[in-house]
Structures are given as C-alpha cells and as structure tokens.
Design a protein around this motif. Structure first.
Motif, mmCIF file in Angstrom:
data_model
loop_
_atom_site.group_PDB
_atom_site.id
_atom_site.type_symbol
_atom_site.label_atom_id
_atom_site.label_comp_id
_atom_site.label_asym_id
_atom_site.label_seq_id
_atom_site.Cartn_x
_atom_site.Cartn_y
_atom_site.Cartn_z
ATOM 1 N N THR A 104 0.806 -1.221 0.000
ATOM 2 C CA THR A 104 0.000 0.000 0.000
ATOM 3 C C THR A 104 0.838 1.270 0.000
ATOM 4 O O THR A 104 0.308 2.352 0.240
ATOM 5 C CB THR A 104 -0.931 0.022 1.229
ATOM 6 N N GLY A 105 2.150 1.169 -0.264
ATOM 7 C CA GLY A 105 2.961 2.374 -0.404
ATOM 8 C C GLY A 105 2.411 3.250 -1.515
ATOM 9 O O GLY A 105 1.925 2.757 -2.547
ATOM 10 N N MET A 106 2.487 4.561 -1.357
ATOM 11 C CA MET A 106 1.825 5.486 -2.273
ATOM 12 C C MET A 106 2.330 5.382 -3.705
ATOM 13 O O MET A 106 1.625 5.768 -4.638
ATOM 14 C CB MET A 106 1.986 6.925 -1.784
ATOM 15 N N ASN A 107 3.528 4.846 -3.926
ATOM 16 C CA ASN A 107 4.085 4.798 -5.279
ATOM 17 C C ASN A 107 4.098 3.398 -5.881
ATOM 18 O O ASN A 107 4.727 3.175 -6.915
ATOM 19 C CB ASN A 107 5.505 5.377 -5.275
ATOM 20 N N VAL A 108 3.385 2.457 -5.244
ATOM 21 C CA VAL A 108 3.310 1.105 -5.797
ATOM 22 C C VAL A 108 2.658 1.145 -7.172
ATOM 23 O O VAL A 108 3.114 0.501 -8.119
ATOM 24 C CB VAL A 108 2.538 0.175 -4.846
ATOM 25 N N VAL A 109 1.570 1.900 -7.285
ATOM 26 C CA VAL A 109 0.955 2.199 -8.580
ATOM 27 C C VAL A 109 0.747 3.705 -8.648
ATOM 28 O O VAL A 109 0.812 4.405 -7.637
ATOM 29 C CB VAL A 109 -0.364 1.447 -8.793
ATOM 30 N N GLN A 110 0.460 4.218 -9.840
ATOM 31 C CA GLN A 110 0.469 5.663 -10.017
ATOM 32 C C GLN A 110 -0.903 6.283 -10.248
ATOM 33 O O GLN A 110 -1.039 7.495 -10.175
ATOM 34 C CB GLN A 110 1.375 6.026 -11.207
ATOM 35 N N THR A 111 -1.922 5.495 -10.531
ATOM 36 C CA THR A 111 -3.223 6.082 -10.848
ATOM 37 C C THR A 111 -4.293 5.603 -9.886
ATOM 38 O O THR A 111 -4.197 4.513 -9.296
ATOM 39 C CB THR A 111 -3.656 5.723 -12.279
ATOM 40 N N THR A 112 -5.321 6.420 -9.755
ATOM 41 C CA THR A 112 -6.458 6.048 -8.911
ATOM 42 C C THR A 112 -7.144 4.804 -9.447
ATOM 43 O O THR A 112 -7.595 3.941 -8.678
ATOM 44 C CB THR A 112 -7.451 7.220 -8.836
ATOM 45 N N ALA A 113 -7.229 4.688 -10.780
ATOM 46 C CA ALA A 113 -7.866 3.509 -11.375
ATOM 47 C C ALA A 113 -7.142 2.228 -10.963
ATOM 48 O O ALA A 113 -7.772 1.203 -10.672
ATOM 49 C CB ALA A 113 -7.880 3.647 -12.898
ATOM 50 N N GLU A 114 -5.827 2.282 -10.916
ATOM 51 C CA GLU A 114 -5.070 1.098 -10.497
ATOM 52 C C GLU A 114 -5.323 0.770 -9.029
ATOM 53 O O GLU A 114 -5.396 -0.405 -8.645
ATOM 54 C CB GLU A 114 -3.584 1.334 -10.746
ATOM 55 N N TRP A 115 -5.451 1.815 -8.183
ATOM 56 C CA TRP A 115 -5.750 1.565 -6.778
ATOM 57 C C TRP A 115 -7.141 0.955 -6.619
ATOM 58 O O TRP A 115 -7.360 0.097 -5.752
ATOM 59 C CB TRP A 115 -5.641 2.847 -5.955
ATOM 60 N N ARG A 116 -8.083 1.385 -7.462
ATOM 61 C CA ARG A 116 -9.432 0.794 -7.377
ATOM 62 C C ARG A 116 -9.375 -0.701 -7.680
ATOM 63 O O ARG A 116 -10.049 -1.515 -7.043
ATOM 64 C CB ARG A 116 -10.371 1.500 -8.369
ATOM 65 N N LYS A 117 -8.567 -1.087 -8.641
ATOM 66 C CA LYS A 117 -8.438 -2.500 -8.986
ATOM 67 C C LYS A 117 -7.847 -3.303 -7.821
ATOM 68 O O LYS A 117 -8.106 -4.500 -7.688
ATOM 69 C CB LYS A 117 -7.559 -2.671 -10.217
ATOM 70 N N ARG A 118 -7.069 -2.625 -6.984
ATOM 71 C CA ARG A 118 -6.455 -3.294 -5.846
ATOM 72 C C ARG A 118 -7.343 -3.280 -4.604
ATOM 73 O O ARG A 118 -6.932 -3.748 -3.554
ATOM 74 C CB ARG A 118 -5.107 -2.641 -5.531
ATOM 75 N N GLY A 119 -8.518 -2.697 -4.715
ATOM 76 C CA GLY A 119 -9.461 -2.762 -3.607
ATOM 77 C C GLY A 119 -9.661 -1.474 -2.848
ATOM 78 O O GLY A 119 -10.443 -1.444 -1.878
ATOM 79 N N PHE A 120 -8.978 -0.396 -3.214
ATOM 80 C CA PHE A 120 -9.203 0.879 -2.541
ATOM 81 C C PHE A 120 -10.517 1.497 -3.014
ATOM 82 O O PHE A 120 -10.861 1.440 -4.199
ATOM 83 C CB PHE A 120 -8.050 1.840 -2.828
ATOM 84 N N TYR A 121 -11.248 2.086 -2.089
ATOM 85 C CA TYR A 121 -12.550 2.670 -2.402
ATOM 86 C C TYR A 121 -12.511 4.179 -2.147
ATOM 87 O O TYR A 121 -11.747 4.665 -1.299
ATOM 88 C CB TYR A 121 -13.653 2.028 -1.565
#
Length: 807
Positions: free
Chosen positions: A113-130
C-alpha cells in the motif's frame, strides 16, 4: 485517471476564517447580492454563476491540506493508517480507503500500500481501494455520498468537548480486528450503531469554520491542486545542488554503480536535506526518467520505480534498460514517527568519494554487469563483497543514528508486537574498524555468505561459533577501551540512546536518559545483519509467519550485541549480568543462544565494587563530551543535595528537583506512567520549555511476544526526563507553571496506585476530550517546528490518553 502530485501546503487564507459564523454569513450575502446585480447587467447569468461557484470553492492547497495537516494526519499520516486512508496529500485522499486491517492477524500477504506502488487512482481501485469523496452530483449528493464528510459530520455531532472517554475503550480494545466499511451506506449504518466513531476519532470535533471549509470543498466537487500549484510545489531552492547529487549517484562506472546501490539500500527510508537547497526535503528513489538540465526548475519529472525491496532488480521490475537515482522532492507534510534526516551538503560528495573510492579495491575482482548482477538476494555480504569492507562499515558508523532509526522506526505507523524484541532503554556502541574481526576477516572463516543471513537457530549458531573462533584467532588478548569506536571524539554517532515506548521506538545521538540496565556493542557484520533483517528484507505486507521470523532473529541479534558488550567486562562478571538482563522464561532461550567469545580475556581494568559503572566512566572519558553530550543534569547517577519540598523559582531549580525522581527505583510511580509525556513548563515571564517524561520498563525477557501479559518487573521501572521533545506518539500533554511544578513532583513521588496517578494526571493533563486539546496540540506542533527545525514533524495521536497495559 492519473492523480496529481503531492503539494506543499501553504498558509491559511483569510477566506477560511470568513467561512461560517455570523459575520461570514453577512459577507456571503453581500457577495451574492453583488453577483446577482452583475448577472442582470451582463446577461450571462449561467456562465457567471458557474464561474462564481467555482471561485467560492475552497482551495485544496490553501485551505484543505492545511486543515488535514492540523487535524487529520495525526492519525492518517503514515503507511497503515486507519482504513489505510493516508491524508498527507491529494493523491492519498483521492486514493481513498482499503478494507483490510494491516494490524490484524493474517497468514497470507496483503497488497502493498505504499503510495508509489501504482500511479493512478484507477489502479488503486483495482487493488481494492474505495473512494472517500463523491463528485459530479449536486452539492447535497456530494456531501451525503462522501465517506470523509460522513465521518467528520458525525464527529461534529457527537464529539463536542467533554464527550465520554470510556465509550472509546471497547473500540480501542478491538482496533486490531477492525474492518472499515467500503460504501457510504454501510458507513451510515455503522455510525448510527456507534456514533462515537466520528472523526477526528476520539478527539474534539472540528471547529465550525473548519467544518464549513470542508463542507464547501466537498460540495463543490472536491477539486485538487491546479497544474500551476503542482509545478510551484515541485520547484526547489537550488536545482544545481540537486543535480550534483544525482550526478554522483548516477556515475557510469561499475564501482560507482555498486556503491550507489549500497547507499540506496541503506538510505531509501531517509529524508534528505541539502544545505544548499534550504526548505526542501527529498527522498532518494530509483526512476525510469533521467535527470534534466541542471538549471531546470522544477527538475525533470521523476517516474519512481517502487520495488518491494530496496534491492529488487529495477531493470526486470520496471522493464527498463536503464534506471536513474533521483532526488524526489517531498511536498507532503512530515510525520514525526518516520521522519529521520540525512543532512548533506556538497562537500559530502567528496567525503563519500574518499570513503569508498580512495581505498584499495581488489584488483582481481570482476564486478557483475548491472543487469545481470545478483540483485534479489537480500544478502549484503554476498552482493557487496567487492566494496572494501572498512568503507562499508565506516559508512554505517558515520550515519549510525540514521540507520538505526530505520531499524527501529520502520515504514509502518504502529510497531505492534514488532517492538517486543526491543528493550525499553539501552545505549549502543560500536567496535572500532581496526579491532573488528568481521572487518579483518569478513567471511569469519565460513565457507559461504549464506550463513550470515540464515535466520534459523542452527544458522545463527553457526555464525556465532565462527564469530567466537575469529575473536579467539584475531583478538586473543581481548579488547582494550580503544576497541570501542569513539568517532575521533567528534562524531556523536559513536554513542546512541535507544528507547522503546510500547509499540514505537526513539533513537538519539549521545549519552541520554541516565545509565540504562543493558548496553550493546555492535560490529560490522552484526550491524548489516540486523539492518537487512528489520529494514531491507522487512515485508510490511506479509502474513504473520515472516514477521515472527524477523522478531525471533532480532532477539538473536540483540543477545549477540549485549554479549559483545559483556566482553569488555571481567570474565567472572559476564554471566552475572547476562542472567540479570534476561530472566524467567528467557533463560531457556538464553541457554540456546551461544555466547561468542565468552572465555575471551579483557584488557580493560574495572572497579571490583561496580565494574559496569567503572566501565561506563572509562567509555565516557574515551568518547569525550562532544560525542557523549553535556552532563545529564536531569538524570544523574549521583543526585544533587536539594529538597523536593523547596520552592521552585527557576528552570535550574526544576531540573535539580526533578532529577531526584529520575533513574531511581525508590518510588512506585514509574509503574503507572504511560510511555511518553510531553510537559509544557511555563515561567512567570511568559516563556515555556518542553520536557519529555519517559517510562523505562523492564521485563524478564523479550523472547516471547506475550511477555507483556505477565513478565513485567515493575519494581525495576524508572523514569527519565529529556529537555526536548522525544518520540512521535505522545500519551499525554501536561502543562504547569514553575510555581506549580513542585506540587507536581511531590505528587508524583507520593503516587502509590493507578488512581493516585490518574488524579495527578487530571490536575495537570490535557485529556482527549478537553476543550483545550487542539490548542495544546497546535502549541506543541509550533514548538517542535521552531526549536527542532528540519528534524520536526507532526505528532501521532494514535495512543493519546491511552495506555495499552492498563486499558
């Protein structure tokens, strides 16, 4: 959607103070009246209304991030914040929350969950962030669907000063099992069932002006920073200074590349401050993008390659033919808990070049091609064996506070059981490179480098046996006092003070806090082993078993360093101290852990009456005051001849009187103290000083993660006082005048029970439901910034007005 970069918060504008309240309503009405008149004259009613609406939405940079800094990041500021909601930047707020509790027990791995693991909000949504914000609806829809506003509004309704503190205790008792709702409907149901969960959680609600600002911003679609604001935030004071360091780290020869890898492995957590670029903070990162022109400002964009480990192969991970070390400007606010500074200037480039390259490298060494190098081993002894070992060790020594801070602070918010292996107070020394057998014979006679990082009991035994044999072979007469590195009596990194505060740790340079029960002597190979075990190889996202392995290995290493120190004492005294420092069930583990060099002689002559105290006196003389720091008047071994009943009229009086209660087992009060108390002491002239009251607890052993449940030795607890702010997690703020401080000290002396302590605390303490809570928090924040400068960050309130051992 790509999220904007972090932005540096600015000062609060006047419009924040105008929002809400009587005069603010009048002012708003006048603005609307003028706007209506303008619409009538121009005929562009709809366009002008839209422009007006946009102009009245608070600015994220000027209004919202400063508000989050003041009231939210005290709990939502680091990796593993509640609900994994990180509010130090717009990117973090946009990313939102994550349902998995990072501190709950789990066998499998979680997503990183480090802030730079992925760069876009869409990618975070795919990882389960809401999302916790709502957009593109009406104002009322944006507010009702925003989970952030739901929580803050619930706090405004139920957390008025004076709210019940007891109602929070059941919530805290289950905090490691807590799961966060992922929809506004589920959250609404949770709030209805338990209104106490409103934000700021368990703290006084936002003021009406602050709530109005947040309300207006969310209702207005919660816009982020503009391109111009992001560009301004990314500008640096001196781009040439930044480029000079990037050129050093990116020098294109085999030796330089290997040295840069070594430095990055050990400094990737550090906050870098360049003397030539004042006001800026940087992280050393690996990037797909190259440095730009030296005069370019802001510098060329950084495309971070955020690998799981600092040594993970960046070529394969990012699919690139080349990567670059870059200094990425940090524009988010600094959090005290994980803020440790590598302070540099351009002359340090020459220092590092001399340290690493003005030494004899093995001419037969064939350095690995960087793309084919053994990147993913996590074994510094194998990977960096071509770098002269003394250069590696001196780099660690000269930056020991910083690197030990990485070992003990870590990247996550809360240490939980990870800190159980750390004792509450100890001093750390280092073997001088000229005497260090792991420098003289780096392989210690072992056939393979794998033994050095083997975390099993058998692997550790093999290492300890080899180390003991090397001592007998290379140091047959034992150590002299010169075997302790003294930093040439100039470098205070030669003497460290380490403190554990239940679930978090502090590290300081010099001799501080009074004489501890236990002490460490670290050597090069042990230093690398503990760093790679707890930092470079640490998987914060892993399940419980790898974390348990880390904890067990730390215990082996702690015992190794205590044993190293005992080698300085007479042979007949060593086992007595070893048994005293580890008791009860710990004796079982102690019997299984070899005492490397146990029969080595020592060349140090100590007093028979008190050999430990005698040795510490010799070390003090060997180090000198510039390394150890000035005399510790607050925590002296010999107490001054003053009366606790005498009036206190000055800070000198306070120090003398308070010193009667420090580093002594004569009183019961230390067993009832929380870990960290920050005291504001006011004098009659309106000035104030800050002192930290720290509890030093003692346990029979650290070799079980359950030791707090019944192996405390409260009769051995003590208190130390420090004339500055210590730690990132205060348990209480206290405030009193010099005139009142005598009554406080006498009250502390007379404490016999938890009820006695609570009464004393209630008299001088600022409880979490106090109307003065945020005023007091702000005062300490400002004091920290003013007096500690680049070393200051925002304090975490996760444990405020709580004490795990009691609640």
């Amino acid at each position: 959607m790509t999220t904007p970069a972090d932005t540096e918060p600015k000062s609060w504008p006047s419009r924040l103070r105008r929002l809400g309240g009587g005069s603010g309503i009048v002012a708003a009405a006048l603005v609307l009246l003028c706007a209506a008149t303008l619409f009538a004259h121009t005929g562009s009613t709809e366009e002008t209304a839209q422009a007006h609406a946009k102009s009245t939405v608070p600015s994220y940079v000027d209004d919202i991030q400063p508000l989050l800094n003041k009231r939210c990041i005290a709990c939502h500021g680091c990796l593993g914040s509640p609900c994994n909601l990180k509010l130090t930047s717009f990117r973090g707020l946009e990313r939102g929350g994550f349902g998995q509790n990072p501190y709950s027990s789990h066998l499998g791995d979680y997503s990183r969950t480090g802030m730079n693991v992925v760069q876009t909000t869409a990618e975070w949504r795919k990882r389960g962030f809401y999302p916790v914000l709502a957009r593109d609806g009406s104002e009322s829809e944006n507010l009702s669907r925003s989970m952030l506003f739901q929580m803050v509004e619930a706090g405004a309704k139920h957390n008025a000063p004076g709210f019940s503190r007891k109602v929070l205790m059941p919530l805290y008792a289950k905090r490691y099992d807590h799961q966060c709702p992922a929809t506004s409907q589920a959250l609404a149901a949770r709030i209805e069932k338990n209104p106490a969960i409103g934000m700021p959680f368990g703290l006084p609600a936002l003021e009406e002006t602050e709530l109005a600002t947040l309300r207006a911003w969310i209702a207005g679609n919660a816009p982020g920073p503009t391109d111009a604001e992001r560009r301004k935030a990314d500008m640096v004071a001196d781009p040439k200074a930044v480029r000079a360091w990037e050129d050093f780290f990116n020098a294109d020869d085999d030796r330089s590349r290997l040295v840069s890898r070594y430095i990055f492995d050990h400094m990737f957590l550090a906050m870098i401050v360049l003397e030539e670029s004042p006001g800026d903070y940087f992280k050393l990162v690996r990037s797909k993008s190259a440095p730009g022109d030296a005069s370019e400002n802001p510098p060329a964009p950084v495309e971070i390659i955020d690998t799981p480990f600092p040594y993970t192969n960046p070529y394969k991970y990012a699919g690139v033919d080349r990567f670059y070390y870059r200094l990425k400007k940090v524009t988010a606010p600094r959090i005290q808990k994980n803020h440790f500074v590598w302070e540099l200037n351009n002359t340090d480039i020459d220092r590092l070049q001399k340290l690493f390259f003005h030494r004899a490298w093995d001419k037969k060494a064939k350095l690995d091609d960087p793309r084919e190098a053994p990147w993913d081993l996590g074994n510094p002894f194998r990977v960096y064996h071509d770098i002269p070992v003394e250069a590696r060790y001196r780099f660690l020594l000269e930056n020991s506070e910083l690197i030990v801070s990485g070992i003990t602070y870590g990247p996550v918010c809360l240490g939980q059981t990870a800190t159980y292996a750390v004792k509450d107070q100890f001093w750390v020394y280092f073997v001088d490179p000229k005497y260090d057998v792991s420098v003289k014979d780096p392989k210690l006679g072992l056939e393979t480098w794998e033994n050095f990082m083997d975390r099993s009991l058998i692997g550790n035994d093999e290492y300890e046996s080899a180390y003991g044999a090397a001592l007998e072979r290379l140091q047959p007469d034992g150590y002299t006092i010169d075997a302790i590195w003294n930093g040439d009596k100039e470098n205070p990194n030669a003497w460290l003070t380490v403190l554990r505060h239940e679930s978090n740790v502090s590290v300081m340079k010099g001799r501080q806090g009074g004489i501890p029960r236990t002490l460490w002597l670290m050597d090069y190979s042990g230093f690398e082993r503990i760093y790679y075990d707890t930092v470079a190889n640490f998987e914060y996202w892993s399940g419980d078993l790898p974390k348990l392995e880390t904890l067990i290995f730390f215990n082996y290493l702690r015992q190794e360093f205590e044993d190293n120190f005992l080698l300085l004492l007479p042979e007949a005294q060593r086992q007595k101290y070893r048994d005293d420092w580890t008791r009860g069930l710990g004796q079982v583990a102690l019997a299984l852990e070899p005492f490397a060099g146990e029969e080595q002689p020592t060349q140090i002559k100590t007093s028979k009456r008190d050999p430990l105290l005698s040795l510490i006196d010799d070390i003090q003389e060997h180090m000198g005051e510039k390394v150890s720091g000035p005399p510790d008047l607050l925590n002296p071994h010999k107490k001054p001849k003053v009366s606790l009943d005498a009036p206190i009229k000055s800070y000198d009086d306070w120090v003398a009187a308070a010193s009667l209660l420090t580093q002594t087992q004569a009183y019961k009060f230390p067993r009832f103290l929380p870990s960290v108390i920050l005291l504001r002491l006011n004098d009659p002239e309106g000035h104030a000083r800050v002192y930290s009251l720290i509890a030093n607890r003692v346990y029979e052993t650290q070799d079980t993660i359950l030791f707090q449940d019944g192996e405390e030795l409260p009769h051995l607890y003590t208190m130390s006082i420090y004339p500055t702010l210590i730690g990132g997690f205060p348990n209480y703020f206290l405030e009193m005048t010099l005139e009142q401080s005598g009554d406080f000290l006498r009250g502390l002396r007379d404490v016999q029970s938890l009820e006695d302590w609570n009464r004393l605390r209630d008299r001088y303490g600022i409880l979490r439901n106090s109307p003065r809570f945020w005023e007091t928090y702000d005062w300490f924040t400002h004091w920290n910034e003013k007096h500690r400068g680049i070393y200051a960050g925002y304090l975490d309130l996760s444990y405020y007005d709580l004490f795990d051992s009691v609640y």
